[in-house]
Every structure is written in C-alpha cells, then in structure tokens.
Design an enzyme around this catalytic site. Structure first.
Site, PDB file in Angstrom:
ATOM      1  N   ALA A 221     -40.165 -19.121 -72.059  1.00  0.00           N
ATOM      2  CA  ALA A 221     -39.732 -18.254 -70.823  1.00  0.00           C
ATOM      3  C   ALA A 221     -38.667 -16.915 -70.917  1.00  0.00           C
ATOM      4  CB  ALA A 221     -39.069 -19.361 -69.876  1.00  0.00           C
ATOM      5  N   GLU A 224     -41.365 -13.180 -72.033  1.00  0.00           N
ATOM      6  CA  GLU A 224     -42.488 -13.026 -70.989  1.00  0.00           C
ATOM      7  C   GLU A 224     -41.697 -12.162 -70.079  1.00  0.00           C
ATOM      8  OE1 GLU A 224     -45.648 -11.978 -71.646  1.00  0.00           O
ATOM      9  OE2 GLU A 224     -46.427 -11.462 -69.640  1.00  0.00           O
ATOM     10  N   SER A 226     -38.440 -11.433 -69.239  1.00  0.00           N
ATOM     11  CA  SER A 226     -37.595 -10.773 -69.428  1.00  0.00           C
ATOM     12  C   SER A 226     -38.465  -9.106 -69.577  1.00  0.00           C
ATOM     13  CB  SER A 226     -36.791 -11.202 -70.548  1.00  0.00           C
ATOM     14  OG  SER A 226     -36.523 -12.722 -70.116  1.00  0.00           O
ATOM     15  N   CYS A 333     -32.587 -20.316 -62.846  1.00  0.00           N
ATOM     16  CA  CYS A 333     -33.185 -20.201 -64.548  1.00  0.00           C
ATOM     17  C   CYS A 333     -32.104 -20.309 -65.139  1.00  0.00           C
ATOM     18  CB  CYS A 333     -33.778 -18.918 -64.596  1.00  0.00           C
ATOM     19  SG  CYS A 333     -34.209 -18.177 -65.739  1.00  0.00           S
ATOM     20  N   GLU A 342     -30.461  -7.711 -70.756  1.00  0.00           N
ATOM     21  CA  GLU A 342     -30.806  -6.551 -71.857  1.00  0.00           C
ATOM     22  C   GLU A 342     -31.733  -6.042 -70.589  1.00  0.00           C
ATOM     23  OE1 GLU A 342     -34.454  -9.489 -73.448  1.00  0.00           O
ATOM     24  OE2 GLU A 342     -33.080 -11.036 -73.226  1.00  0.00           O
TER      25      GLU A 342
HETATM   26  C1  HEM Z   1     -36.553 -11.941 -65.517  1.00  0.00           C
HETATM   27  C2  HEM Z   1     -36.498 -12.968 -66.447  1.00  0.00           C
HETATM   28  C3  HEM Z   1     -36.929 -14.657 -65.323  1.00  0.00           C
HETATM   29  C4  HEM Z   1     -37.429 -14.588 -64.592  1.00  0.00           C
HETATM   30  C5  HEM Z   1     -38.100 -13.595 -63.946  1.00  0.00           C
HETATM   31  C6  HEM Z   1     -38.051 -16.381 -64.462  1.00  0.00           C
HETATM   32  C7  HEM Z   1     -37.941 -16.846 -63.471  1.00  0.00           C
HETATM   33  C8  HEM Z   1     -37.136 -18.727 -63.443  1.00  0.00           C
HETATM   34  C9  HEM Z   1     -37.918 -19.685 -62.567  1.00  0.00           C
HETATM   35  C10 HEM Z   1     -38.816 -18.579 -61.545  1.00  0.00           C
HETATM   36  C11 HEM Z   1     -37.240 -20.423 -62.532  1.00  0.00           C
HETATM   37  C12 HEM Z   1     -37.175 -21.752 -61.846  1.00  0.00           C
HETATM   38  C13 HEM Z   1     -38.727 -22.463 -61.688  1.00  0.00           C
HETATM   39  C14 HEM Z   1     -38.741 -23.609 -60.951  1.00  0.00           C
HETATM   40  O1  HEM Z   1     -37.781 -24.346 -60.328  1.00  0.00           O
HETATM   41  O2  HEM Z   1     -39.707 -23.299 -60.305  1.00  0.00           O
HETATM   42  C15 HEM Z   1     -37.085 -20.652 -63.986  1.00  0.00           C
HETATM   43  C16 HEM Z   1     -36.555 -21.629 -64.629  1.00  0.00           C
HETATM   44  C17 HEM Z   1     -36.220 -21.784 -66.767  1.00  0.00           C
HETATM   45  N1  HEM Z   1     -36.136 -20.354 -66.829  1.00  0.00           N
HETATM   46 FE1  HEM Z   1     -36.366 -19.209 -66.743  1.00  0.00          FE
HETATM   47  N2  HEM Z   1     -36.665 -16.394 -66.251  1.00  0.00           N
HETATM   48  C18 HEM Z   1     -36.496 -15.840 -66.570  1.00  0.00           C
HETATM   49  C19 HEM Z   1     -35.752 -15.628 -67.875  1.00  0.00           C
HETATM   50  C20 HEM Z   1     -35.160 -16.417 -68.533  1.00  0.00           C
HETATM   51  C21 HEM Z   1     -34.986 -16.234 -69.952  1.00  0.00           C
HETATM   52  C22 HEM Z   1     -34.554 -14.876 -71.435  1.00  0.00           C
HETATM   53  C23 HEM Z   1     -35.018 -18.287 -70.454  1.00  0.00           C
HETATM   54  C24 HEM Z   1     -34.207 -18.660 -71.653  1.00  0.00           C
HETATM   55  C25 HEM Z   1     -33.651 -17.802 -73.133  1.00  0.00           C
HETATM   56  C26 HEM Z   1     -35.533 -18.766 -69.284  1.00  0.00           C
HETATM   57  C27 HEM Z   1     -35.214 -19.919 -69.546  1.00  0.00           C
HETATM   58  C28 HEM Z   1     -35.543 -20.710 -68.126  1.00  0.00           C
HETATM   59  C29 HEM Z   1     -35.710 -22.683 -67.941  1.00  0.00           C
HETATM   60  C30 HEM Z   1     -35.181 -23.424 -69.626  1.00  0.00           C
HETATM   61  C31 HEM Z   1     -35.653 -22.626 -66.818  1.00  0.00           C
HETATM   62  C32 HEM Z   1     -35.653 -23.771 -66.506  1.00  0.00           C
HETATM   63  C33 HEM Z   1     -34.851 -24.608 -65.632  1.00  0.00           C
HETATM   64  C34 HEM Z   1     -34.531 -25.987 -65.657  1.00  0.00           C
HETATM   65  O3  HEM Z   1     -35.484 -26.812 -65.482  1.00  0.00           O
HETATM   66  O4  HEM Z   1     -33.461 -27.359 -65.233  1.00  0.00           O
HETATM   67  N3  HEM Z   1     -35.744 -17.963 -68.610  1.00  0.00           N
HETATM   68  N4  HEM Z   1     -36.777 -19.281 -64.703  1.00  0.00           N
END
Ligand code: HEM
Length: 383
Positions: A221, A224, A226, A333, A342
């Site tokens: 996560a 890609e 980021s 997220c 970043e």
């Molecule tokens: C532009 C960058 C990013 C985008 C667009 C993005 C997008 C998302 C979205 C849409 C979700 C929610 C998914 C859902 O509920 O259906 C999510 C959850 C999450 N993202 Fe990101 N993400 C990004 C960067 C990152 C980064 C840098 C990390 C970790 C270093 C990360 C870790 C996570 C994690 C662990 C979740 C799950 C949270 C949970 O279930 O409580 N993401 N992300």
C-alpha cells in the site's frame, strides 16, 4: 476501462448511481459512482470488508495465502480496531512530520543522482525509487531488495497480470516477508517492523499471520499509490507553466496542489470491495446481503454534483481536501500523511533543482482497472 477510466466512470455516473457489473474475475458485483453514495458507504458499518460475509460465487480478488490475508483491508472491528491501533502508532501526522528531515535527505540524494543527465523518466528514475526508498527505510527493508518491488507490483497490479503470474509472485513475496521478519527478530533495528515484532512477542497482541500480513500490506500500500500520486503531482506541475511559476514563487502552495491532484487523479480508482451485512438501499437500489460492492473513489471525486468543473485541476478549490482518495471512516488510509509529505517534497525538489524541466515525449498510463498512475513521464532536465 483500463485506458480511459475517467471517461467510463463519467458515462456510468450520468447513467445511474449504482450499476450491476461483472468484476474482472467474471463474478457479479455492484459499482457505486456518485460522491454522496460512495461517501456514505465508505463510513457505513453495515458494509463489511471481511470475506466471510461474501456470498459463495462472489468476487475472489487476489487469492492470498492465509499468512498474508490477515490484514486490515480484510477485517472488521474488533480485530481491525486492535491491529489498526498498533499499526497506526507509526503513522500519526506528528510521527510523519518527524520523518521530514530523513525524507528530505533521501529525495535530495536522488536529485543529486539525476543532476547532469539530459533526459530522464520522472517515474522510473525519481518517483518510484523515492516511494520505495521511503517505505523500505521506514520498515527496515534492506537496500538490495528494493528493486524487486517494482517488478512484484507490476506482476500483481498490471492489466496483463495472469492468475498464475499473480500466484507465483505472491509466493515469492511471502517467502521474502517470512525471511525478513526472521532476520528482524534475530537482529532488531530502529524500524517499524522490529517495533511490531516486539509488540507481538511481548504480549501476543498480534498473531504471526497478522504480523506478516501487516508487513505485506504496508509495503504494498505504501509504494504503488504513493509513487502514483507523486508522479501525478509532478506531471501537473510540469505541464502548466503558470502553475509552475506560481509554485516556484510561493512553495507554500505545493500541499494544496498535491491535495487537488489526489482528488483529480485518484490513485486508488476503487475502494476495497465490500460486502453488505444485510440488504442495503443505496442510490435507490437494494443491494442484497453478501453481494460484492465496489465504491468508485475516482468517479466520486469527479462527480459534478459535488465539484464544480471536476475535470480541471484547480488547487485553490475551497473544498479540495474533502475528496475521498484516502477513503473515509475506520479504514481511512493510515499512510495519508506520509503520502502527502512524499508528494510535496518530490514537487518542491524538482521545482528547485530542475526549474527548466520539460516533458519531451508523450506520457503513458499504467493499464489497470484498480490503480491510476503514470508509467512514464519523460522529461528533459534543461541546463
Ligand atoms: C497516495 C497514496 C495513497 C492512497 C491514494 C491510498 C489510498 C487508500 C485507501 C483508499 C484506503 C481505504 C481503503 C478502503 O477503505 O476501501 C487506504 C487504506 C490503507 N492505506 Fe493507503 N493509500 C496511500 C498511501 C499509503 C501509504 C504510504 C501507506 C503506508 C505506508 C498506506 C497504508 C494503508 C493502510 C494500512 C490502509 C488500511 C487502513 C485500515 O484498514 O484501517 N497507504 N489507503
């Protein structure tokens, strides 16, 4: 769809708020297209992320081994709450702000490597290595393993990914994580994985499968999406001379640009699939319990019912930050502050170090129905 997601979503959004579709694996599913419905469903606890609530014959998605499947994106409370609390500690806005000097050093050294080259690809030579470098550094992944990540994510997320290709890549990644966690357990470092291992070994708050799954999720996560947001923000800056001049004069405007690019490009086109725990009415359609529901973040973010002239990049929109690109509710997220930082540093660095950078050839997009990102952004650096 993979080549023009926003065009396809626009047509569907105008045709209706909720559509019966066929998922990429051939199973039946629903697609939700409008902002108000997507926002409501993202935060609605009647939609489960736990596959055990899916009807037989529904969407399968990636078939991960159990040791990678016990992750936050497949969980509901209370397991989700326990795991999220542990993982979330390392990603608070405060903790992320503390990382700033380290990230600045990483991005400056990447810029040093580019200096003197005439033509580069801002995706391959800058955004990707920066995103991989940051998340690997945070988690404590050794430098020599980093180049495997691009290969792995392409093999899993690319539109031409085959079921067998995905399966063998996932096996390779699994072996990598098991070995990495064993190495960290034997020789802990000042990194997040070592801290999570300590939390697990201290009082079993994490099962071994949960630990491996979390490592997998954070790396996947964290990379890609980021890299894609960063490349999108760089593209927007480079293409629009007036915007670029304005940001050079006032770099304090960069975070607003990043936010607007996050809305406009929506690096995650769809939220994680959801399964209603009961029959739920959404947008005038009754979705039966256990069906698969895809919420289109990309479509919601460009819904003209929510945003005036949604297809334009307009960093001074009063409500840009209310986009749904990072989700909403309990699955919001955890990496959002890191991803924003970043992208901000990437834009600032290219503006300062290579003020004359110009695109010299056409861009291309990754052909994917899940993520939106540039695969090439060819630029001439100028002097
Ligand atoms: C532009 C960058 C990013 C985008 C667009 C993005 C997008 C998302 C979205 C849409 C979700 C929610 C998914 C859902 O509920 O259906 C999510 C959850 C999450 N993202 Fe990101 N993400 C990004 C960067 C990152 C980064 C840098 C990390 C970790 C270093 C990360 C870790 C996570 C994690 C662990 C979740 C799950 C949270 C949970 O279930 O409580 N993401 N992300």
């Amino acid at each position: 769809m993979a080549h023009d997601p926003h065009g396809v979503f626009a047509r569907m959004r105008e045709a209706g708020p909720v559509h019966a579709i066929v998922a990429p694996d051939g199973s039946p599913a629903w697609l939700v297209t409008r902002y108000a419905d997507v926002q409501a469903a993202l935060g609605d606890p009647r939609f489960s992320l736990d596959k055990r609530h899916a009807k037989p014959g529904g969407y399968k998605g990636f078939e991960l081994p159990p040791a990678l499947d016990a992750n936050l994106l497949n969980m509901d409370p209370p397991d989700h709450t326990r795991l999220r609390r542990l993982a979330g500690q390392a990603f608070t806005p405060r903790h992320t702000a503390d990382l700033r000097p380290r990230l600045e050093r990483t991005v400056e050294s990447l810029a040093d490597d580019l200096a003197g080259r005439e033509r580069i690809d801002l995706v391959k030579d800058f955004a990707s290595p920066f995103a991989v470098g940051v998340i690997c550094e945070l988690l404590g992944v050794p430098a020599e393993s980093r180049s495997d990540f691009r290969t792995w994510t392409n093999a899993v997320l690319g539109a031409d990914a085959t079921r067998e290709g995905i399966r063998s890549t996932v096996r390779e990644m699994y072996a990598f994580f098991v070995a990495l966690l064993a190495a960290k357990r034997a020789d802990p470092g000042p990194d997040l994985l070592s801290a999570l291992i300590a939390a697990r070994d201290a009082d079993d708050r994490l099962s071994e499968d949960e630990l491996t799954s979390l490592a997998f999720l954070l790396l996947f996560a964290g990379y890609e999406n980021s890299a894609n947001l960063m490349a999108g923000a760089l593209y927007a800056t480079i293409e629009d001379q007036a915007l670029r001049d304005a940001l050079r004069d006032d770099p304090a405007g960069v975070p607003a640009l990043v936010e607007e690019v996050a809305r406009h490009m929506s690096p995650a086109l769809l939220a994680i699939r959801r399964f209603p725990l009961q029959d739920i009415e959404l947008g005038g359609v009754t979705i039966p319990a256990g069906d698969t529901v895809f919420l289109s973040i990309a479509s919601a973010n460009r819904d003209p019912r929510r945003y005036a002239r949604p297809d334009r990049i307009q960093p001074d929109r009063p409500d840009a930050a209310r986009h749904l690109s990072f989700g909403q509710g309990i699955h919001y997220c955890i990496g959002a502050p890191l991803a924003r930082l970043e992208a901000e540093l990437a834009v600032r660095t290219i503006l300062t170090r290579f003020p004359k950078a110009r695109r010299h050839a056409p861009i291309s997009w990754q052909p994917s129905v899940r993520v939106r990102g540039l695969s090439t952004l060819p630029v001439e650096l100028g002097d």
